[in-house]
Structure formats: C-alpha cells, structure tokens
Design an enzyme around this catalytic site. Structure first.
Site, PDB file in Angstrom:
ATOM      1  N   SER A   7       0.838  -1.201   0.000  1.00  0.00           N
ATOM      2  CA  SER A   7       0.000   0.000   0.000  1.00  0.00           C
ATOM      3  C   SER A   7       0.869   1.245   0.000  1.00  0.00           C
ATOM      4  O   SER A   7       1.648   1.467   0.939  1.00  0.00           O
ATOM      5  CB  SER A   7      -0.895   0.011   1.240  1.00  0.00           C
ATOM      6  OG  SER A   7      -1.396   1.322   1.424  1.00  0.00           O
ATOM      7  N   HIS A  32      -1.217  -1.202  -4.273  1.00  0.00           N
ATOM      8  CA  HIS A  32      -2.482  -0.963  -3.570  1.00  0.00           C
ATOM      9  C   HIS A  32      -2.621   0.540  -3.322  1.00  0.00           C
ATOM     10  O   HIS A  32      -1.778   1.164  -2.683  1.00  0.00           O
ATOM     11  CB  HIS A  32      -2.487  -1.739  -2.256  1.00  0.00           C
ATOM     12  CG  HIS A  32      -3.779  -1.684  -1.507  1.00  0.00           C
ATOM     13  ND1 HIS A  32      -4.886  -2.444  -1.862  1.00  0.00           N
ATOM     14  CD2 HIS A  32      -4.159  -0.963  -0.429  1.00  0.00           C
ATOM     15  CE1 HIS A  32      -5.873  -2.192  -1.020  1.00  0.00           C
ATOM     16  NE2 HIS A  32      -5.464  -1.284  -0.143  1.00  0.00           N
ATOM     17  N   ASP A  34      -4.735   3.430  -1.715  1.00  0.00           N
ATOM     18  CA  ASP A  34      -5.716   3.698  -0.662  1.00  0.00           C
ATOM     19  C   ASP A  34      -6.253   5.116  -0.777  1.00  0.00           C
ATOM     20  O   ASP A  34      -5.545   6.079  -0.489  1.00  0.00           O
ATOM     21  CB  ASP A  34      -5.056   3.536   0.709  1.00  0.00           C
ATOM     22  CG  ASP A  34      -4.980   2.089   1.138  1.00  0.00           C
ATOM     23  OD1 ASP A  34      -5.988   1.374   0.979  1.00  0.00           O
ATOM     24  OD2 ASP A  34      -3.919   1.677   1.630  1.00  0.00           O
ATOM     25  N   MET A  36      -8.869   7.912   0.521  1.00  0.00           N
ATOM     26  CA  MET A  36      -9.674   8.246   1.705  1.00  0.00           C
ATOM     27  C   MET A  36     -10.208   9.661   1.584  1.00  0.00           C
ATOM     28  O   MET A  36      -9.470  10.566   1.173  1.00  0.00           O
ATOM     29  CB  MET A  36      -8.806   8.163   2.955  1.00  0.00           C
ATOM     30  CG  MET A  36      -8.153   6.815   3.145  1.00  0.00           C
ATOM     31  SD  MET A  36      -7.136   6.828   4.623  1.00  0.00           S
ATOM     32  CE  MET A  36      -6.520   5.144   4.592  1.00  0.00           C
ATOM     33  N   HIS A  65      -8.401   0.894  -3.737  1.00  0.00           N
ATOM     34  CA  HIS A  65      -9.279   0.684  -2.579  1.00  0.00           C
ATOM     35  C   HIS A  65      -9.925   2.016  -2.217  1.00  0.00           C
ATOM     36  O   HIS A  65      -9.284   2.892  -1.649  1.00  0.00           O
ATOM     37  CB  HIS A  65      -8.406   0.144  -1.424  1.00  0.00           C
ATOM     38  CG  HIS A  65      -9.152  -0.131  -0.159  1.00  0.00           C
ATOM     39  ND1 HIS A  65      -8.506  -0.380   1.040  1.00  0.00           N
ATOM     40  CD2 HIS A  65     -10.478  -0.226   0.113  1.00  0.00           C
ATOM     41  CE1 HIS A  65      -9.411  -0.592   1.988  1.00  0.00           C
ATOM     42  NE2 HIS A  65     -10.611  -0.500   1.453  1.00  0.00           N
ATOM     43  N   MET A  67     -12.026   4.162  -0.061  1.00  0.00           N
ATOM     44  CA  MET A  67     -12.654   4.323   1.261  1.00  0.00           C
ATOM     45  C   MET A  67     -13.345   5.684   1.252  1.00  0.00           C
ATOM     46  O   MET A  67     -12.945   6.625   1.936  1.00  0.00           O
ATOM     47  CB  MET A  67     -11.575   4.244   2.351  1.00  0.00           C
ATOM     48  CG  MET A  67     -11.057   2.816   2.524  1.00  0.00           C
ATOM     49  SD  MET A  67      -9.479   2.749   3.388  1.00  0.00           S
ATOM     50  CE  MET A  67      -8.377   3.045   2.024  1.00  0.00           C
ATOM     51  N   MET A 136     -11.200  -6.350   5.628  1.00  0.00           N
ATOM     52  CA  MET A 136     -10.385  -5.423   6.423  1.00  0.00           C
ATOM     53  C   MET A 136     -10.026  -6.085   7.751  1.00  0.00           C
ATOM     54  O   MET A 136     -10.904  -6.559   8.475  1.00  0.00           O
ATOM     55  CB  MET A 136     -11.157  -4.131   6.702  1.00  0.00           C
ATOM     56  CG  MET A 136     -11.368  -3.222   5.501  1.00  0.00           C
ATOM     57  SD  MET A 136      -9.876  -2.752   4.605  1.00  0.00           S
ATOM     58  CE  MET A 136      -8.897  -1.963   5.888  1.00  0.00           C
ATOM     59  N   ASP A 174      -6.414  -6.801   4.236  1.00  0.00           N
ATOM     60  CA  ASP A 174      -5.816  -5.464   4.310  1.00  0.00           C
ATOM     61  C   ASP A 174      -5.834  -4.962   5.749  1.00  0.00           C
ATOM     62  O   ASP A 174      -6.902  -4.802   6.339  1.00  0.00           O
ATOM     63  CB  ASP A 174      -6.625  -4.521   3.409  1.00  0.00           C
ATOM     64  CG  ASP A 174      -6.023  -3.127   3.317  1.00  0.00           C
ATOM     65  OD1 ASP A 174      -4.972  -2.873   3.920  1.00  0.00           O
ATOM     66  OD2 ASP A 174      -6.637  -2.293   2.611  1.00  0.00           O
ATOM     67  N   GLY A 176      -2.600  -4.392   9.020  1.00  0.00           N
ATOM     68  CA  GLY A 176      -1.805  -5.069  10.048  1.00  0.00           C
ATOM     69  C   GLY A 176      -1.089  -6.323   9.589  1.00  0.00           C
ATOM     70  O   GLY A 176      -0.702  -7.153  10.422  1.00  0.00           O
TER      71      GLY A 176
HETATM   72  C1  DX5 Z   1      -6.142   1.087   5.934  1.00  0.00           C
HETATM   73  C2  DX5 Z   1      -5.729   0.905   4.500  1.00  0.00           C
HETATM   74  C3  DX5 Z   1      -4.630  -0.075   4.377  1.00  0.00           C
HETATM   75  C4  DX5 Z   1      -3.386   0.354   5.074  1.00  0.00           C
HETATM   76  C5  DX5 Z   1      -2.582  -0.858   5.413  1.00  0.00           C
HETATM   77  O1  DX5 Z   1      -7.189   1.953   6.014  1.00  0.00           O
HETATM   78  O2  DX5 Z   1      -6.796   0.459   3.703  1.00  0.00           O
HETATM   79  O3  DX5 Z   1      -4.378  -0.430   3.037  1.00  0.00           O
HETATM   80  O4  DX5 Z   1      -2.608   1.242   4.338  1.00  0.00           O
HETATM   81  O5  DX5 Z   1      -1.484  -0.455   6.146  1.00  0.00           O
HETATM   82  P1  DX5 Z   1      -0.764  -1.432   7.167  1.00  0.00           P
HETATM   83  O6  DX5 Z   1      -0.266  -2.598   6.371  1.00  0.00           O
HETATM   84  O7  DX5 Z   1       0.323  -0.580   7.708  1.00  0.00           O
HETATM   85  O8  DX5 Z   1      -1.778  -1.829   8.191  1.00  0.00           O
HETATM   86 ZN    ZN Z   2      -6.339  -0.513   1.638  1.00  0.00          ZN
END
Ligand code: DX5
Ligand code: ZN
Length: 216
Positions: A7, A32, A34, A36, A65, A67, A136, A174, A176
């Site tokens: 990501s 990936h 992200d 937001m 992705h 969000m 998630m 996705d 942690g």
């Molecule tokens: C969280 C994102 C993830 C995030 C993952 O809202 O959708 O893609 O960047 O990051 P790590 O791998 O650090 O949890």
């Molecule tokens: Zn993501």
C-alpha cells in the site's frame, strides 16, 4: 502462490515514483492505492491525480481501494490502462449491485470490501457478481494499526462459500499484515495480501517484498 499488494499510503511521497518502481521490480504483484475522503474514514489520503502520475512508470497493476462515500461519482477517475481492480466498501454503497456493475462497465475487475464489524452475510446477494472480496483486518483510515484476528475466521468462511458455490472471486486482506502473520492468513484461504507499513517501513523495501513473497 499468494500475491503481494504493497500500500502506497505508507510510502515516502517525496520519492513515490522511485519506491513504486523498486517494489514492482522486486516482485510486488499489485500497487495498492488507498483513497480516503475524510467522510467514510477519518482521514484524507490522495486522489486519482497522484495515482495517474505513476502511469508512465514501469509498475505493477493498480488495486484501487476506495474508502469514500458516493464512490459512483469517482470510479471513472480511477480507470487507467493499469487499473486491474476497483474496490468499494459495502458500508458506503446504498446500491451496491449498481456500483459493482458500474465498475465492470469500464472493463475493470470489481471488488467489495467489509469493515471488521460487518459480517460476510452482508455480501450474500452480491458474491456471484464480484471479482474480489477485501476483508479489512483493521478499521480503515490509517496505516500501521494492529491486526484484528476476526479477519481469519471471515476468510475461512468466504473460502468455504466460494468452494461450495463455485464462485470465482479472489480474497484479499488489508490491515496489520506483517511477515509474522502472513502464513496464518494464507492458510485460511487468502489470495492477495496488502501490506503498507510492513513494506515501506523497512530499511530495504525491495528486500522486504522478497521476504513476503517467500512466505506467500
Ligand atoms: C487502511 C488501509 C490499508 C493500510 C494498510 O485503512 O486500507 O491499506 O494502508 O497499512 P498497514 O499494512 O500498515 O496496516
Ligand atoms: Zn487498503
């Protein structure tokens, strides 16, 4: 073999192009992306212009992705020759079936994502239409959070359903994901592994991609 989708939320944005090329060279299967909006999740990341600026580079395909609220208004912006998946949140879509068809109308694979608090049953009526289900394993909004273990059971359930019904979607996780938990998630039936801080926080990001690929 499992696929790795680093990501770029955790990348160094001052060196984004260079880092994205490096992880692609090292064997990352997807980039990936992200996105937001500060409404669906309590954080703002970046939009399609940042993603499109990577288009001229040699990179793996994009796994987008979203969000965001009202994803239908923005799907077209994220369609490029390198976009393989566009993933929306079940919780953000009032007319999920229509949104999935909207993504597919661009000849892009359509995915749907579930927050940790949403059961798999929320997807009963859409599983036959989607190309990807993203589970998630953190509440979306930030990189670097701790893995929520209920994701493993959800992946097992999804894998069982797709085998039983003969569905073709792939399963992605996705949040942690680190070297230490990737093998357990893979055993549960996961196909694509997103990792943000575990890749971009490493001293040598290419080496870290290779370490992940070995486990997957
Ligand atoms: C969280 C994102 C993830 C995030 C993952 O809202 O959708 O893609 O960047 O990051 P790590 O791998 O650090 O949890
Ligand atoms: Zn993501």
């Amino acid at each position: 073999m499992g696929k790795l989708a680093p990501s770029i939320l955790s990348a160094d944005f001052a060196r984004l192009g260079e880092q994205v090329e490096a992880i692609s060279r090292a064997g990352a299967d997807y980039i990936h992306v992200d996105v937001m909006d500060g409404h669906f999740v309590p954080n703002i990341s970046f939009g399609s212009t940042v993603m499109k600026s990577l288009n001229k580079l040699e990179t793996a395909p994009y796994d987008v992705h979203l969000m965001i609220e009202n994803p239908d208004d923005y799907i077209g912006d994220f369609v490029t020759e390198k976009t393989e998946f566009i993933v929306v949140h079940q919780e953000a879509c009032r007319h999920l079936h229509r949104t999935i068809q909207n993504i597919k109308s661009y000849n892009v694979k359509a995915g749907v994502s579930l927050n940790p608090g949403t059961p798999i049953s929320a997807l009963d009526c859409i599983l036959s239409d989607v190309d990807l289900v993203l589970i998630m394993s953190v509440n979306p909004g930030f990189g670097g959070q701790k893995f929520i273990p209920n994701a493993i059971e959800k992946i097992r359930e999804l894998d069982r359903i797709r085998k039983e019904k003969g569905y073709g979607f792939v399963i992605e996780i996705d949040g942690g994901i680190i070297l230490d938990n990737a093998a357990d998630v893979k055993r549960a039936g996961c196909d694509i592994f997103v990792a943000g801080s575990a890749v971009f926080g490493a001293e040598d990001i290419e080496q870290r991609v290779k370490e992940f690929k070995q486990i997957l």
